[in-house]
Design an enzyme around this catalytic site. Sequence first.
Site, PDB file in Angstrom:
ATOM      1  CB  THR A  74      -0.966  -0.079   1.358  1.00 18.01           C
ATOM      2  OG1 THR A  74      -1.797  -1.110   1.299  1.00 18.01           O
ATOM      3  CG2 THR A  74      -1.679   1.086   1.371  1.00 18.01           C
ATOM      4  CB  SER A  80       2.727  -8.054   0.577  1.00 20.57           C
ATOM      5  OG  SER A  80       1.659  -7.942   1.527  1.00 20.57           O
ATOM      6  CG  ASP A  86      -2.594  -7.925   3.032  1.00 21.16           C
ATOM      7  OD1 ASP A  86      -3.078  -7.076   4.032  1.00 21.16           O
ATOM      8  OD2 ASP A  86      -3.205  -7.793   1.973  1.00 21.16           O
ATOM      9  CD  GLN A  93      -8.172 -22.046  15.986  1.00 20.06           C
ATOM     10  OE1 GLN A  93      -9.163 -21.389  16.392  1.00 20.06           O
ATOM     11  NE2 GLN A  93      -8.438 -23.268  15.182  1.00 20.06           N
TER      12      GLN A  93
END
Length: 342
Positions: A20, A66, A98, A278
Amino acid sequence: MKMTPSLTKKSIYILCTGGTIAMQKTSEGYAAKPGYMIEAMKKIPELNNQDMPHYTIEEYEQPIDSANMTPDDWEKIGSSILANYDKHDAFVVLHGTDTMAYTASALSFMFNHLNKPIILTGSQLPLFETRNDARENLINAMLIASHYAIPEVCIFFNNKLFRGNRSKKMDASSFSAFASPNFPALGKVGTDILIRKQLLQPLHDEKIFLQSLVKTVIISLKMFPGMSHDILAKILQAPLQAVVIETYGLGTATEDENFLKVIQSASDSGIIIVNCSQCATAKVKMSTYAAGNALKNAGVISGGDMTSEAALAKLFYLFSLKISLSEIKSRMQENLRGELTI
Ligand code: ASP
């Protein structure tokens, strides 16, 4: 601890891969355009201030989002840095957010005996936008890279410096996109720049060495209630060499007998299975619950408090060393670059 910056003018090498920060508006949405960043940086007056370093910037022929990064790009970035290593004091990689945590993790393992800072940065809004975080991230990353002895691959974002292989993208729109949930930030920028020297990796006497990566078949999988063991059995097959499985909490997964059989037979066939949580803030401890122990007994190894990004990159690195599977398993559970709390 507040560090005193060195006063001699340093030289930094900047590699712009895209992301970005270097993007412009197109009919398809934001996209990186070749040459833009080099020209845009010439128009930032602060980059000529006397406390700023000299810089050389190189850009990907075609800068990328990315999301398109692959291990070949990690090699390309590593090789560009290595080719410029002796000529410059520090390195800044402009990169999309990312997959920045993956690239930072990979570079941290690939570079052995790193003695100079490699700082990845990017932004949530492009430099060309009136309101953006690109300018601040760029200037601060360049300042920190040039003034402080940080022998690490780091991510600088929104006034914080993180160890690259501890970092995670946490937020897709806030300027505070990154965090290192299992490790304190290495530095903070406010009216002063504070670097926590005591947290940094040690300096090395040996010569820098870049480990190139060999093609390895690795995947990551996220555990969820009701995951089909039949489908899993189809995935956990040769030529697969390793899998990072993102389990629940402290490293639990279903105790379903069929699921565990699939895991056991994949492990028996030589597929390395690494257990990461997670939960962003967590340290896998399979012995805590029977639902974790069952995985351990089926041959799964603990990823401890490594991010799944770091675990994946570490597997790519370790497989490239051409060492035995048992050696890979044991080194996965060792702290190599500050990525794991033992
Ligand atoms: N999609 C962009 C990239 O990763 C997002 C960003 O840079 O913030 O290249």
